[in-house]
Design a protein around this motif. Structure first.
Motif, PDB file in Angstrom:
ATOM      1  N   ASP A 192       0.816  -1.219   0.000  1.00  0.00           N
ATOM      2  CA  ASP A 192       0.000   0.000   0.000  1.00  0.00           C
ATOM      3  C   ASP A 192       0.847   1.266   0.000  1.00  0.00           C
ATOM      4  O   ASP A 192       0.375   2.329  -0.424  1.00  0.00           O
ATOM      5  CB  ASP A 192      -0.940   0.008   1.204  1.00  0.00           C
ATOM      6  N   THR A 248      -1.122   3.052  -2.891  1.00  0.00           N
ATOM      7  CA  THR A 248      -2.012   4.110  -2.394  1.00  0.00           C
ATOM      8  C   THR A 248      -1.263   5.415  -2.159  1.00  0.00           C
ATOM      9  O   THR A 248      -1.792   6.322  -1.510  1.00  0.00           O
ATOM     10  CB  THR A 248      -2.707   3.675  -1.088  1.00  0.00           C
ATOM     11  N   ARG A 282      -8.633  -0.203  -2.665  1.00  0.00           N
ATOM     12  CA  ARG A 282      -7.622   0.861  -2.628  1.00  0.00           C
ATOM     13  C   ARG A 282      -7.955   1.974  -3.616  1.00  0.00           C
ATOM     14  O   ARG A 282      -7.708   3.151  -3.346  1.00  0.00           O
ATOM     15  CB  ARG A 282      -6.246   0.291  -2.965  1.00  0.00           C
ATOM     16  N   LEU A 287      -9.614  -1.513   4.621  1.00  0.00           N
ATOM     17  CA  LEU A 287      -8.871  -2.039   3.488  1.00  0.00           C
ATOM     18  C   LEU A 287      -8.478  -3.479   3.798  1.00  0.00           C
ATOM     19  O   LEU A 287      -7.673  -3.724   4.704  1.00  0.00           O
ATOM     20  CB  LEU A 287      -7.619  -1.195   3.232  1.00  0.00           C
TER      21      LEU A 287
END
Length: 765
Positions: A274, A278, A407, A525
């Motif tokens: 992530d 992200t 995401r 998430l």
């Protein structure tokens, strides 16, 4: 027949368990709210058949979202024989909060501790016997993904369903116990079922309970006069939540043992991934790259752009129906395009055999035309795109099931919240890539009514699978006819135009006519994991079944109707070769053609002369666009029928030996002289205009009459404006400066209008 309900938090594996138990076609998602309505299926391995009901993923039974209300009402009103509570075994503290509420109902409960494989991989253990003793209900450790212990779970649920159960609460030893018992007694006196559950909900100032039992709230108000907590004051809902979590931590979590000490600063693999996916700067570009790769693997005729390097000189299966199956002069075909070529070869061969068979039977000309051109031309045109549609659905399913699409929603929420749109609104938008109907239904999860209306209006701009044949056929024809670009790049560009149109218009609405508060959005998430093969295949089969069903019902009826209107005149006599201008559909199409002139596929299209006879096909694109309002697959099916008439008129004789959608579009190009900007505009119009009848009917059921009519007008106006801009800029590039200037003026006007409205609202407050 017994009925069991599946209840659990989002991402706990509830829907995966449902698929494993029933083999049904419920879609497995990795974002909260994907299951808006309950789904049903049958489990046949118990002593009797059990109906399984998959309830929406929820965190509690408080009426904050429509999912919670659906689940709560089903358990209370429908009275299932047993509730199977799916709990993420790797996160007991959060998941067991819902469990404590379910235990307060007079319903048999079995707790399914899911993700046992992940638990064991982490080196943790859970004492199911101890946890079962603490909860007072059976507890079974399972893995919904691998199918382990599912039979044991269902046997436990069946046995539990044979014995009535009275609700118990973890709050009975708390400071609020006296109040709980008093309110429970009052509910019992009113003969209300599940009195303990209703009593606690009333104490929490639950809106539904206050509305249904306004007199009993006086007991709670009297209690508050003599009660005040140092930390929460008289906020009884906060006190109850705190008491639940304290009890879960002190009693239930004791059943879990960890074999290693967890460092709170330790990062999981998902956390590390992530950091890249992200990232606030890299997140969106990475998403766009992933989208492009999907389209490249599905549509490209030059896989990895190796054609120029390899200098391929010949096509595979040259001289057969499967010519160009694996490679062409352009390069190596992508996996999706190989499957497309394969299906095209099969449908082309079938069409040839059918035509020979019809001739051998001595069928009359009208019967042969109906069978060859009216039925199979349209059906085969649609079916030829099935492989590519399934390929792209496969990739989207993998992205979704792996946890990546969650995401994407997170990234979009972070960016667009400042513009008046929450991340929750992007969940149904992204679902629109699959089908607009369930995406529109999913807007029920949006708390703000104006946000819901704005979201419904832009969902069709996220092109569903039904629009893929339009994009694929026209993109392929552009490459073949004009030698411009690559089919994958064109298709990717069309998707981007749809997404940009959706974002721009929804932000415009939220700053003007659809202003409103941005509701809070809390989203978990899920950890990244490999998609479940069985669930993915169930999803693919569901899409294939739906597509084929449409092909042999709505689309079949439409193609027969189009063939009839194309081959008959108003006096009900058949149209002769070369006189298609006298057909019913030609006269109707020519009536509406001028309206589409600004879009590039109207009156500016040219007549052609074949064997000294002037033929007017300027209306064909208009007719195809109109039939697409019934079902978007009809556009290519209509192309198939009309192209057959064009071929019979001698305008494109090569078509008789080729049964592919791309060739149909080439026939339309040759017969009309439509330009490249006109073709792109045609794609954009079909992507953004009124969707299929099913989506329109769903929209009508979700909105008020005024909102529904406004939405229809919005679709028409938006598609007309965007398509006009695409055509005009594509034809005269310098006009882009005019549109940019106009857009800048609109942005400035919206900015000042927004500030004025903010000042007005502050003054009113």
């Amino acid at each position: 027949m017994k009925r069991f309900a599946l209840a659990g938090n989002p991402n706990s594996g509830k829907t995966t368990l449902f698929n494993s138990l029933t083999g049904a076609t419920a879609h497995v998602g990795n974002w909260p709210g994907v299951t808006v309505e309950k789904k049903e299926g049958l489990y046949k391995k118990c002593k009797e058949v059990v109906q399984i009901v998959d309830l929406p993923g929820i965190y509690s039974l408080s009426p904050y979202t429509s999912e919670e209300v659906i689940s709560r009402n089903f358990i209370i009103d429908e009275k299932p024989d047993c509730v199977i509570n799916i709990v993420d075994a790797t996160n007991l503290e959060r998941n067991l909060y819902l469990t404590t509420q379910l235990l307060e109902m007079n319903v048999p409960v079995v707790v399914a501790l899911n993700m046992m494989d992940v638990l064991e991989k982490n080196g943790d253990k859970i004492d199911c016997d101890l946890l079962s003793k603490k909860l007072g209900v059976p507890v079974v450790l399972i893995s919904a993904q691998t199918g382990e212990n599912l039979e044991e779970l269902m046997n436990a649920a069946y046995e539990a369903s044979l014995t009535p159960r009275e609700g118990k609460s973890v709050l009975e030893g708390s400071r609020l116990n006296v109040l709980i018992q008093d309110v429970k007694t009052a509910f019992t006196g009113l003969d209300v079922e599940n009195p303990l559950f209703h009593a606690i909900k009333l104490i929490e100032n639950d809106d539904i309970e206050i509305q249904n039992h306004p007199r009993l709230i006086k007991i709670v108000d009297e209690f508050k006069k003599t009660f005040a907590d140092e930390k929460f004051g008289t906020d009884l809902e906060a006190i109850i939540a705190d008491e639940r979590y304290k009890y879960i931590t002190s009693e239930y979590v004791k059943a879990r043992t960890r074999t290693r000490i967890v460092n709170k600063f330790e990062q999981t693999k998902s956390d590390k991934i992530d950091k890249v996916l992200t990232n606030k700067w890299a997140g969106i570009p990475i998403f766009l790259v992933i989208l492009f790769l999907i389209f490249h693997l599905t549509f490209s005729e030059n896989f990895l752009y190796l054609g120029g390097l390899l200098n391929i000189q010949h096509a595979s299966f040259e001289g057969t129906a499967f010519e160009g199956l694996f490679w062409t002069k352009s390069g190596i075909n992508s996996p999706g395009f190989i499957l497309f070529q394969l299906m095209g070869g099969i449908t082309g061969q079938l069409a040839e055999w059918i035509a020979v068979g019809v001739d051998a039977m001595g069928a009359s000309p009208w019967a042969a035309g109906l069978i060859n051109d009216g039925i199979f031309a349209g059906i085969f045109a649609v079916l030829s795109f099935v492989p590519q549609i399934l390929t792209i659905f496969l990739f989207f399913s993998i992205l979704e099931d792996s946890g990546y699409m969650s995401r994407v929603v997170f990234i979009l929420d972070r960016i667009f919240r400042k513009f008046g749109l929450s991340g929750r609104a992007f969940i149904p938008m992204i679902m629109g890539f699959g089908c607009s109907v369930p995406a529109i239904v999913n807007t029920r999860t949006l708390a703000d009514e104006k946000e819901k209306v704005a979201t419904i209006r832009v969902i069709p701009f996220f092109s569903c699978g039904a629009k893929l044949p339009i994009l694929t056929a026209i993109a392929g024809a552009i490459v073949a006819q004009f030698g411009v670009g690559n089919a994958d790049l064109i298709t990717f560009g069309m998707y981007i135009i749809g997404i940009v149109t959706a974002i721009v218009t929804v932000l415009f609405m939220r700053k003007t006519t659809m202003r409103g508060e941005i509701p809070p959005f809390v989203m978990e998430l899920p950890a990244y994991h490999a998609p479940q093969f069985k669930s993915t295949m169930i999803h693919m089969w569901d899409k294939l079944k739906h597509y084929i069903k449409k092909a042999f019902t709505i689309i079949l009826a439409s193609t027969v109707l189009i063939w009839f209107l194309t081959n008959f005149k108003w006096d009900w006599t058949m149209v002769e070769d070369g006189t298609i201008n006298e057909s019913i559909i030609a006269s109707i199409g020519q009536l509406f053609t001028p309206i589409f002139t600004p879009l590039g596929f109207g009156s500016q299209l040219k007549e052609i002369t074949v064997n000294g006879v002037a033929l007017n096909f300027t209306w064909v694109f208009v007719v195809a666009a109109v039939t697409g309002l019934i079902a978007k697959e009809n556009v290519i099916a209509t192309f198939g029928v009309l192209a057959a008439c064009i071929a019979s008129a001698g305008a494109f004789p090569e078509l008789a030996e080729d049964e592919e959608g791309i060739t149909y579009v080439q026939a339309m190009i040759n017969a009309t002289g439509i330009t490249l900007p006109g073709l792109i505009s045609f794609i954009v119009f079909n992507m953004t205009t009124i969707p299929c009848f099913a989506a329109v009917a769903t929209t009508k059921s979700e909105l008020t009459k005024k909102q529904y009519h406004g939405t229809l007008l919005f679709w028409i106006v938006t598609s007309y404006i965007v398509s006009t801009i695409v055509y005009v800029v594509g034809s005269w590039w310098w006009t882009v400066f005019i549109f940019v200037a106009a857009l800048a003026l609109v942005i400035v006007a919206i900015h000042y209008y927004d500030r004025w409205m903010d000042q007005k609202e502050r003054a009113r407050a």
